[in-house]
Design an enzyme around this catalytic site. Structure first.
Site, short mmCIF file in Angstrom:
data_model
loop_
_atom_site.label_atom_id
_atom_site.label_comp_id
_atom_site.label_asym_id
_atom_site.label_seq_id
_atom_site.Cartn_x
_atom_site.Cartn_y
_atom_site.Cartn_z
N HIS A 238 -21.31 -42.45 -12.28
CA HIS A 238 -22.26 -42.49 -11.16
C HIS A 238 -23.00 -43.84 -11.12
O HIS A 238 -22.93 -44.57 -10.13
CB HIS A 238 -23.28 -41.36 -11.29
CG HIS A 238 -22.68 -39.99 -11.32
ND1 HIS A 238 -22.10 -39.42 -10.21
CD2 HIS A 238 -22.59 -39.07 -12.31
CE1 HIS A 238 -21.68 -38.19 -10.52
NE2 HIS A 238 -21.96 -37.96 -11.78
C1 BDR Z 1 -27.35 -39.14 -11.54
O1 BDR Z 1 -28.19 -38.23 -12.23
C2 BDR Z 1 -28.35 -38.61 -13.56
O2 BDR Z 1 -28.18 -37.53 -14.41
C3 BDR Z 1 -27.34 -39.70 -13.82
O3 BDR Z 1 -27.85 -40.65 -14.73
C4 BDR Z 1 -27.11 -40.31 -12.46
O4 BDR Z 1 -28.06 -41.31 -12.20
C5 BDR Z 1 -26.10 -38.41 -11.09
O5 BDR Z 1 -26.44 -37.36 -10.25
#
Ligand code: BDR
Ligand code: CA
Length: 308
Positions: A238
């Site tokens: 992500h």
């Molecule tokens: C996002 O949420 C967090 O848990 C991760 O670091 C990322 O930024 C993904 O939904």
């Protein structure tokens, strides 16, 4: 690529994929990283700050780490230990950091740097948007001084915390709404693209085989099976998707549209609402990133990790 590097601040909540994002960002020749700012998100602020310090030290960078908000604007903190572990790094042993956090608060450094960079500063925001909303509230002229914010957050479709909300937006929807209404040029890398920006188990093994401590750390925080339900083909990166988009958007697909944040809903709280598939068009405020050439993405990740 032009000669001039992009001055950037990385606003994050490390966090496993935040750690992968930092590892990659510090090897992107496109960036001049001015600071890492931390926020309450995946784990509490003391842990995200500690992790940012030890990860940047593992990278070999003496970059300034500025702590920010220890809770969302108007809500209780929400953490994600089931994804990132109690310490935010799945218990991976990293040496305790020698350096200390900056005396600057995240929002003050963001403002000072935005002034110093005379409108050229970009922010890569891969955690809840609390620090940026505090900065916007405190400094009236800030919006006009930031060139662009690349956000990992939200989704045109679906969610990963609720059926329609993504973690970073869900945690602090009021902060996100303020940023989305700020008028700052925004690029949104939500789940639509980040679930397509994955590495397969073999690709993670190939990076680990590079044999450096940083490659080991990257592989350790990039767990192939942790989001199997959302991304059966591998481990979605992500936060790295936002970093690599900020460095070079040429292999991503973008649609200009309007996006806002649901702050009042019960079952829809934190949903990012977009008109990108609607007849009811509103004044566009974001470049919504919807797709990526995954092979090029994976190749860039490998190339950057090979620089350690
Ligand atoms: C996002 O949420 C967090 O848990 C991760 O670091 C990322 O930024 C993904 O939904
Ligand atoms: Ca994050």
């Amino acid at each position: 690529m032009s000669e001039k590097k992009i001055p950037v601040i990385i606003d994050c909540d490390p966090g496993c994929d935040d750690t992968a994002a930092l590892l990659l960002a510090f090897r992107c020749p496109e960036f001049d990283i001015r600071a890492v700012t931390t926020v309450s998100g995946n784990v509490s602020l003391d842990k995200t700050t500690y992790n940012a310090l030890r990860v940047t030290e593992a990278i070999g960078s003496d970059v300034r780490v500025c702590p920010g908000a220890d809770r969302p604007m108007f809500r209780d903190a929400v953490y994600a230990p089931h994804v990132h572990g109690e310490d935010g790094l799945l218990g991976i042993p990293l040496p305790a950091p020698q350096k200390k956090a900056s005396f600057y608060k995240a929002w003050d450094f963001i403002y000072e740097e935005a002034v110093a960079q005379k409108g050229e500063l970009e922010i890569i925001a891969v955690g809840p948007l609390t620090n940026l909303s505090i900065a916007l509230g405190k400094y009236n002229d800030l919006a006009g001084l930031i060139k662009r914010i690349v956000i990992m957050g939200g989704a045109a479709q679906g969610g990963n915390v609720t059926p329609c909300a993504e973690f970073n937006i869900y945690v602090d929807p009021e902060a996100a709404s303020m940023v989305f209404r700020s008028g700052i040029p925004l690029c949104v890398c939500g789940l639509d693209v980040t679930l397509k920006a994955y590495l397969t188990a073999q690709e993670i093994k190939n990076i680990k085989a590079l044999g450096t401590p940083q490659a080991e750390l990257f592989a350790g925080v990039t767990q192939e099976n942790c989001e199997k339900r959302f991304c059966p083909a591998g481990a979605p990166l992500h936060d790295p998707a936002a970093v690599l988009f900020a460095a070079d958007s040429s292999y991503f697909t973008v649609q200009r549209c309007w996006m806002g944040v649901e702050t009042k809903g019960t079952i829809t709280l934190g949903k990012t609402v977009t008109d990108c598939w609607s007849d009811a068009q509103k004044e566009p405020n974001v470049d919504l990133v919807l797709d990526v050439d995954r092979e090029r993405f994976a190749a860039r990740v490998k190339e950057l990790m090979g620089k350690y």
